[in-house]
Design an enzyme around this catalytic site. Structure first.
Site, PDB file in Angstrom:
ATOM      1  N   SER A 247       6.032   7.737  -0.317  1.00 47.08           N
ATOM      2  CA  SER A 247       4.487   7.369  -0.737  1.00 47.08           C
ATOM      3  C   SER A 247       4.305   5.878  -0.029  1.00 47.08           C
ATOM      4  CB  SER A 247       4.245   7.261  -2.154  1.00 47.08           C
ATOM      5  OG  SER A 247       4.706   6.111  -2.642  1.00 47.08           O
ATOM      6  N   LYS A 248       3.181   5.828   0.333  1.00 45.85           N
ATOM      7  CA  LYS A 248       2.734   4.351   1.224  1.00 45.85           C
ATOM      8  C   LYS A 248       3.139   3.398   0.114  1.00 45.85           C
ATOM      9  CE  LYS A 248      -0.959   1.681   2.526  1.00 45.85           C
ATOM     10  NZ  LYS A 248      -2.561   1.687   2.702  1.00 45.85           N
TER      11      LYS A 248
END
Length: 496
Positions: A247-248
RNA sequence: GUCCCCAUCGUCUAGUCUGGUCCAGGACACCGGCCUUUCACGCCGGCAACACCGGUUCAAAUCCGGUUGGGGACGCCA
């Protein structure tokens, strides 16, 4: 035969990351494979988190990767009327009901259940059996309500046949009465997604395994809306080395498609890497052209196992998965020079190093030079950094070779100009053989190793420790530049 | 915690459905060698895995059961 129709439905709440790109890629391949259509649908029903920047970034990323779509982009919010109509139909047919429980109540219930560590499936059904009178009463009092789907009170299990995982079963009793419309009247993902897929005549839903519990609930929705259930294919997820979903938030830019663009990756190299995460052709082939990948692809060869994106933060050499770098290098040195030329052109242009003659009179030189230097490069960026001396007279001298190959031999300040002088009288004979012969001859006269002269020359001419064969460099650069740069050697000593 | 999914080299994976050809194959990374004026490329070689236990069978990475481990989901997010 029914037309194959697949979709890529990103929610525009962040940049396009490699997991999303992989999902898009597999859908794209599948569509191409079956002469079908890929629909791009922006699922922007989460108004608080959706942004235009994100929409632009996703579209930009897909285009850069070369993943084109046949319809769209559609925006989910444009079809709110459809979603509301569907919810009302479900309400009318008794497949859904209004629920007046407040968020706070539910949250409290959840917390106590969690505290007792015996948390059962979601909603407890408080409003499920409200009588018509009770409902009317609540309505008159103006109590806000959500709409919940009424999961059939059946024995046994609900199932669907997944193209990747086989039959997936889940007990009806395990499925809670889920919310399909918020109390503010806005329909939720579970419903919107199904309504849109029905309207867009989606035949295959290819998405990550993280959607599996959504799928069981959505199967119920398809049934209640009397629509045909599409084929589902749940792909394994991509995790990090700690086995966390990428995930970012936790991984930053290294999982963003944009990062690879900025780092000088070849778009198809990234696609090639991504397609190997959770899929293989059943042969030893690892490099595919678009056509080959479309030809080889088959959902049945999709793995059921999550794969790990082998990225170690802080690794200077392997700033991303080493295999991805290797694949990029492979394309860099094997792709058609004309094609590489187009990619490098963009790099040169942004650095103001592009010469229009590279398209015309100097095209042969341009492509030959790329062919000469690309073997040692990792990304397209290297052409304007390590390879800068081929395209500009303003290039930095790497301190390492400067010390090792130049400053260590102060006499080079006279030797190299001597060499330049001998080169300067060469005309049509300024070629690899002759320049090498002359260089060795001078080394012999000076009673030094040829390497001293050659390595010093490389450093002065290219600024680099390593590079192609010295005399190929000399001929590529041309007599004038070589003579000028060799004569200019004293600036290196002056600066040091 | 509940439900669902999964389990082969460090990583990506082949082989599992249709048990024997697998003392497990390929790729990346790593190590060594060749090539060489440098560094690469290339070529050659090496290291390295069937999670565990039990069952079925003449035979199990492959079938069955259990254990352990990992992941996902459990929102009026998507």
């Amino acid at each position: 035969m029914e037309e194959v129709r697949v979709r890529f439905p990103p929610s525009p709440t962040g940049y396009l990351h490699i997991g999303g790109a992989r999902t898009a890629l597999f859908n794209w391949i599948f569509a191409k494979k079956h002469n079908g259509k890929l629909i791009l649908r922006i699922e922007d029903t989460d108004e608080e988190r959706s942004t235009q920047t994100s929409i632009d970034g996703i579209i930009d990323g897909l285009q850069w990767l070369g993943l084109d779509w046949d319809e769209g982009p559609y925006f989910q919010t444009e079809f709110t009327a459809d979603h509301v109509a569907a919810a009302n139909r479900l309400l009318a047919s008794g497949h859904a009901y209004k629920c007046y429980c407040t968020k706070e109540e539910l949250e409290r219930k959840r917390e106590t259940a969690l505290a007792e560590k015996k948390r059962e499936a979601g909603y407890d059904g408080t409003c499920r059996h409200l009588s018509a009178e009770q409902v009317q009463e609540k309505e008159e009092q103006g109590i806000p309500s959500v709409i919940r789907f009424r999961v059939p009170e059946r024995q046994g299990t609900l199932f669907y046949d997944d193209e990747v995982l086989g039959r997936i079963e889940r007990a009806y009793s395990e499925i809670e009465d889920f919310v399909i419309v918020r109390s503010n009247g806005k329909p939720l993902y579970l419903l919107c997604n199904v309504v849109d897929d029905i309207r867009d005549r989606i035949t295959h839903v290819i998405r990550g395994q993280d959607h599996m519990t959504n799928t069981t609930r959505q199967v119920l929705l398809y049934d209640a809306l009397q629509a045909k259930i599409p084929v589902f294919a749940h792909m394994p997820l991509t995790l990090d080395l700690q086995k966390r979903k990428i995930s970012k938030r936790s991984h930053g830019e290294v999982v963003a498609v944009q990062f690879y663009r900025e780092k000088g990756f070849i778009p198809w190299a990234l696609c090639n890497f991504l397609c190997l995460l959770g899929w293989n052709p059943g042969t030893d082939q690892e490099f595919f052209s678009r056509e080959e990948l479309i030809e080889s692809f088959d959902l049945s060869r999709m793995s059921r196992v999550n794969s790990v994106f082998n990225y170690k933060p802080g690794d200077a050499k392997f700033f991303t998965d080493p295999k991805l770098i290797a694949i990029n290098e492979h394309y860099l040195r094997t792709m058609e020079l004309a094609e590489l030329g187009d990619l490098v052109r963009k790099e040169l242009e942004t650095e103001n190093l592009w010469d229009p003659a590279y398209e015309t009179t100097r095209r042969d030189w341009y492509l030959a030079t790329l062919g000469l230097i690309r073997d040692r490069f990792h990304t397209l960026k290297d052409f304007t950094t390590a390879g800068r001396a081929y395209f500009s007279d303003k290039y930095a001298i790497d301190p390492k070779p400067l010390a090792k190959n130049v400053l260590k031999f102060p006499e080079l300040v006279t030797w190299l100009p001597q060499l330049a002088e001998r080169f300067s009288v060469l005309d049509t004979t300024f070629n690899a053989e002759e320049t090498e012969r002359i260089s060795r001859e001078l080394a012999d006269e000076l009673q030094i190793k040829p390497g001293t002269l050659i390595n010093g020359m490389r450093t002065v001419l290219t600024g680099q420790l390593a590079g192609p064969s010295m005399f190929d460099i000399v001929t590529t650069l041309g007599r004038e530049k070589v003579v000028a740069r060799l004569n200019d050697v004293d600036r290196l000593f002056a600066a040091a």
